[in-house]
Design a protein around this motif. Sequence first.
Motif, PDB file in Angstrom:
ATOM      1  N   ASN A 129     -59.017 -11.556 -34.012  1.00 51.87           N
ATOM      2  CA  ASN A 129     -58.403 -10.412 -34.709  1.00 51.87           C
ATOM      3  C   ASN A 129     -57.888  -9.379 -33.716  1.00 51.87           C
ATOM      4  OD1 ASN A 129     -58.935 -11.547 -37.208  1.00 51.87           O
ATOM      5  ND2 ASN A 129     -60.841 -10.426 -37.507  1.00 51.87           N
ATOM      6  N   LYS A 130     -58.672  -9.101 -32.683  1.00 53.76           N
ATOM      7  CA  LYS A 130     -58.238  -8.139 -31.655  1.00 53.76           C
ATOM      8  C   LYS A 130     -57.010  -8.664 -30.920  1.00 53.76           C
ATOM      9  CE  LYS A 130     -62.742  -6.017 -30.919  1.00 53.76           C
ATOM     10  NZ  LYS A 130     -63.872  -5.843 -30.003  1.00 53.76           N
ATOM     11  N   ALA A 132     -54.802 -10.696 -32.138  1.00 55.65           N
ATOM     12  CA  ALA A 132     -53.675 -10.597 -33.082  1.00 55.65           C
ATOM     13  C   ALA A 132     -53.166  -9.159 -33.155  1.00 55.65           C
ATOM     14  CB  ALA A 132     -54.094 -11.084 -34.459  1.00 55.65           C
ATOM     15  N   SER A 133     -54.066  -8.179 -33.081  1.00 54.24           N
ATOM     16  CA  SER A 133     -53.615  -6.775 -33.138  1.00 54.24           C
ATOM     17  C   SER A 133     -52.913  -6.368 -31.837  1.00 54.24           C
ATOM     18  CB  SER A 133     -54.789  -5.846 -33.427  1.00 54.24           C
ATOM     19  OG  SER A 133     -55.681  -5.827 -32.331  1.00 54.24           O
ATOM     20  N   LEU A 134     -53.247  -7.015 -30.737  1.00 60.38           N
ATOM     21  CA  LEU A 134     -52.605  -6.704 -29.460  1.00 60.38           C
ATOM     22  C   LEU A 134     -51.314  -7.505 -29.247  1.00 60.38           C
ATOM     23  CD1 LEU A 134     -55.657  -6.554 -27.016  1.00 60.38           C
ATOM     24  CD2 LEU A 134     -54.306  -4.649 -27.876  1.00 60.38           C
ATOM     25  N   GLN A 135     -51.044  -8.484 -30.076  1.00 55.11           N
ATOM     26  CA  GLN A 135     -49.899  -9.375 -29.887  1.00 55.11           C
ATOM     27  C   GLN A 135     -48.570  -8.621 -29.817  1.00 55.11           C
ATOM     28  OE1 GLN A 135     -50.268 -12.651 -29.188  1.00 55.11           O
ATOM     29  NE2 GLN A 135     -48.090 -12.579 -28.720  1.00 55.11           N
TER      30      GLN A 135
END
Length: 175
Positions: A129-130, A132-135
């Motif tokens: 999830n982290k 994906a949020s940094l992508q």
Amino acid sequence: MAATGDDASAMESISRAPAAPNPAPSSSGHTEGPEDAADSPAAAPRKPHTNSDGGVETAEEAVEPAEPDINELCTDMFEKMSIFLQGELTATCEDYRLLENMNKLTSLKYMEMKDISINISRNLQDLNNKYASLQPYLDQINQIEEQVSALEQAAYKLDTYSKKLEARFKKLEKR
């Protein structure tokens, strides 16, 4: 399994007890009882006879009379066999208890491993999830890197062009 303590001494006495000899079957097809054994005389060993084909002698096996205290020996044998079988059954029960305990411990270890794997799964989901949020930020960094690379190529071309111009200018000046 080896027996210990009283069981071992009982098994030793079993192996040392005199064995009751097998009475010879009578012509009627049944064995002699204790009363018959005490009344019957001992069978005399037969005299070896010679074979007419070369003088080879053969011997008959001597038959001993049955002992009069066969009931006591049977009782003793059954008691000792009982002790032996109880020891064997006890050993088997102990083996099953050991297996049961091992199964319980194995079950507990598997439960611990299950808890650990659940925690690892949760942590991996959090990391995904982290990531994906940094992508989007990582995509921007990649775009900036591509732009910097293109800008660097343009700077090299400009530097090369400026060196050529400088070389022409110096040629014109010399003339």
